[in-house]
Enzyme design. Structure first.
Site, PDB file in Angstrom:
ATOM      1  CG  HIS A  83      -0.268 -75.596  47.332  1.00  0.00           C
ATOM      2  ND1 HIS A  83      -1.450 -76.264  47.135  1.00  0.00           N
ATOM      3  CD2 HIS A  83      -0.380 -74.983  48.533  1.00  0.00           C
ATOM      4  CE1 HIS A  83      -2.261 -76.054  48.161  1.00  0.00           C
ATOM      5  NE2 HIS A  83      -1.623 -75.271  49.031  1.00  0.00           N
TER       6      HIS A  83
ATOM      7  CG  ASP B  80      -2.066 -78.616  44.695  1.00  0.00           C
ATOM      8  OD1 ASP B  80      -0.842 -78.795  44.877  1.00  0.00           O
ATOM      9  OD2 ASP B  80      -2.709 -77.718  45.249  1.00  0.00           O
TER      10      ASP B  80
ATOM     11  N   GLY C 198      -2.741 -73.092  56.066  1.00  0.00           N
ATOM     12  CA  GLY C 198      -2.210 -74.116  56.958  1.00  0.00           C
ATOM     13  C   GLY C 198      -3.012 -75.400  56.906  1.00  0.00           C
ATOM     14  CG  ASN C 199      -7.263 -76.055  57.496  1.00  0.00           C
ATOM     15  OD1 ASN C 199      -7.660 -74.986  57.937  1.00  0.00           O
ATOM     16  ND2 ASN C 199      -7.393 -77.199  58.155  1.00  0.00           N
ATOM     17  CB  SER C 200      -2.710 -76.559  51.977  1.00  0.00           C
ATOM     18  OG  SER C 200      -3.394 -75.528  51.339  1.00  0.00           O
TER      19      SER C 200
ATOM     20  N   GLY D 205      -6.105 -86.564  22.767  1.00  0.00           N
ATOM     21  CA  GLY D 205      -5.875 -85.415  21.892  1.00  0.00           C
ATOM     22  C   GLY D 205      -7.117 -84.641  21.500  1.00  0.00           C
TER      23      GLY D 205
ATOM     24  CG  LEU E 255     -13.642 -83.076  25.782  1.00  0.00           C
ATOM     25  CD1 LEU E 255     -13.953 -84.098  26.862  1.00  0.00           C
ATOM     26  CD2 LEU E 255     -14.331 -83.449  24.475  1.00  0.00           C
TER      27      LEU E 255
END
Length: 553
Positions: free
Chosen positions: A181, A211, A285-287, A343, A346
């Site tokens: 992101h 991500d 900003g830490n992402s 497929g 759960l």
């Protein structure tokens, strides 16, 4: 009385006495009586005198002894008092010394921990970079700059839509790991090292399902960059110390410390990884920045926070390094992530389900649905089967099965151990390649169905047929099926995923494409668009889409 027993002294006294008696012609009997009386009186006087002397001696002895005892007692008391005073002084000094010693030991331990933090941070700080994700290319910027007043700076200006985040170098050749992101909508990426050097990204690849993104920097062939190493996230446990490094609010190379608060957390937006939870401060900003252990190894990539204020409230989430390593390896080798697919849908075990199925709590995970035409359906797996092992590895949580199964070798049979009606069973299931976004609902009818692409929300919708509704096991439900929610789109960022059935927009039913278009014409992103949806697992949800989306950091 026997006179022979008298001593010489008495004889001297008695002889004159006899002479006198003879002069007076006393008879022998009278003489004896007089002598006895005389001697008796004399003896009594002597004994009385002797008794007085003895008593006086005893009293004198007692006085002397008492004096000696009193003297000794006073000396002993003085000695004891002095000893107590000296001991008390020594005890106070010793107690003070012990306290000082304990304080020094505590300071030493605290300093040792500080040194451990410092050494760990120094391992990754040179490799922790700032990422500037630009929505405008350099050529577009230059063309625009001709229309703007000259700005005396050597650096390119930031645009309002530019996004900043953090990344970490994992290879001296210039390979950076960050969050999807952070870069997913960028048209150009700048990467700034702590020493001030700036590199441009020559390419990047991403995996929205975890991500995770990988950036290749434009580095000279002989140029070597600092880099960090991955640790084993599975070895991390609750209460282990961790350090978060990043650029929160563009404050470069910021370090914060905390512990692992929990493991195996899940986030709705990121569908194919679990998370480490930490109370180390993570802010916007830490992402993409590293979460490290005290050995200076990267054990997670900071991804998101849970917050009501937009800043850190002590609940942050990081993708475990073991998941990141697997995704990065695939992206580096193949520019994509290939996952095995079985497929099945759960659901986790709880006490009510355990009682219903007659198994112990945490025995495994429950099959909620078996998708039609899937390898699991062909192998004979059924809903309410409790999976306990995959290829011999125990499975107690949904994310454990997901991690094991998606990394399984494709086009090969794998064993699944499960419990059905309180009996242990085993089947061999062939792994297929996970269908891409447009093919995840590969069992949809081939007939032409009405469809609509909402460009503002970046989603492709269709009107499902009765057969499709039946296959999706959504009998009685009406709406539009999301065929594709583009990862960088607003709807996907808000949590809308492929396969979800949209039943209404702003509480207006959307059974057909026409109804959906009419409902959307009356909606506004600035006010927020409310979608009522049903997940493939059957759960109903409400998704609100606004102009400002992200709660990922």
């Amino acid at each position: 009385m026997n006179l022979s027993n008298n001593n010489n002294c008495n004889n001297k006294v008695i002889e004159p006495f006899f002479l006198e008696l003879r002069k007076l012609n006393y008879s022998q009997f009278n003489l004896r009586l007089a002598l006895s009386a005389y001697l008796s009186e004399r003896s009594e006087r002597s004994e009385s005198r002797l008794l007085r002397f003895r008593i006086a001696g005893i009293i004198s002895t007692i006085h002397r002894r008492n004096f000696i005892l009193l003297t000794l007692f006073l000396i002993f008391s003085a000695f004891l008092f002095c000893t107590i005073c000296i001991s008390s002084t020594f005890a106070e000094d010793e107690s003070a010394d012990n306290k000082n010693l304990e304080t020094k030991k505590e300071i030493i331990r605290a300093n040792e921990l500080s040194v451990a933090f410092r050494n760990a941070a120094n391992c990754v700080l040179p490799a922790t970079v700032k990422i500037i994700s630009r929505i405008q290319t350099t050529d577009e910027f230059k063309a625009m700059s001709k229309l703007l007043p000259a700005i005396p700076t050597n650096r390119r200006r930031r645009n309002p839509g530019d996004n900043t985040g953090t990344g970490v170098l994992i290879d001296p050749r210039g390979i950076v790991v960050t969050n999807n992101h952070v870069v997913n909508v960028s048209r150009e990426i700048d990467v700034e090292l702590p020493d001030g050097r700036i590199f441009f990204a020559r390419k990047f690849r991403h995996d929205p399902d975890t991500d995770v993104a990988v950036i290749w920097l434009d580095v000279e062939p002989n140029e070597k960059l600092p880099y960090a190493t991955f640790g084993d996230s599975d070895k991390m446990d609750i209460c282990d110390w961790v350090i978060a490094v990043g650029n929160p609010f563009e404050l470069d190379s910021t370090v914060s410390a905390g512990i692992i608060s929990a493991k195996g957390r899940s986030l709705q937006r990121v569908s194919r990884t679990e998370f480490l939870q930490t109370d180390a401060a993570i802010n916007p900003g830490n992402s993409g920045g590293p979460l490290i252990n005290l050995n200076g190894e990267v054990i997670g990539i900071n991804t998101a926070i849970a917050s009501r204020t937009g800043g850190s409230q002590g609940i942050g989430f990081a993708v475990p390094s073991n998941n990141v390593k697997w995704v990065v390896d695939q992206l580096v080798r193949k520019d994509r992530v290939d996952r095995a697919w079985f497929g099945i849908v759960l659901t986790p075990m709880n006490q009510d389900e355990a009682n219903r199925l007659g198994v112990r709590m945490k025995a495994g995970v429950i099959i909620d649905k078996v998708l039609p035409g899937s390898p699991s359906e062909e192998a004979g797996l059924l809903p309410d089967d409790v999976i306990i092992k995959f290829d011999g590895q125990p499975v107690k949580e949904v994310y454990q099965f997901q991690r094991l199964s998606e990394r399984a070798e494709i086009n090969r049979e794998h064993t699944i151990d499960f419990i059905r009606e309180r009996k242990f069973k085993r089947v061999n299931v062939s792994a297929m390649l996970l269908p891409k976004d447009q093919k995840r609902l590969h069992f949809i009818d081939d007939v032409k169905l009405p469809s609509y692409f909402d460009s503002q929300l970046s989603i492709l919708l269709i009107e499902p047929s009765e057969v499709m509704i039946k296959r999706l096991k959504m009998n009685g439900k009406q709406g539009l099926i999301t065929i594709t929610a583009i990862p960088e789109g607003r709807a996907h960022k808000a949590g809308l995923l492929d396969g979800m059935l949209i039943t209404s927009v702003d509480n207006i039913p959307t059974k057909t494409i026409k109804q959906y278009i009419a409902a959307r014409e009356g909606s506004s992103l600035s006010d927020g668009i409310t979608l009522n949806v049903i997940e493939p697992q059957g759960a109903e949800r409400t998704i609100i889409i606004k102009l400002a989306t992200p709660d990922s950091r």
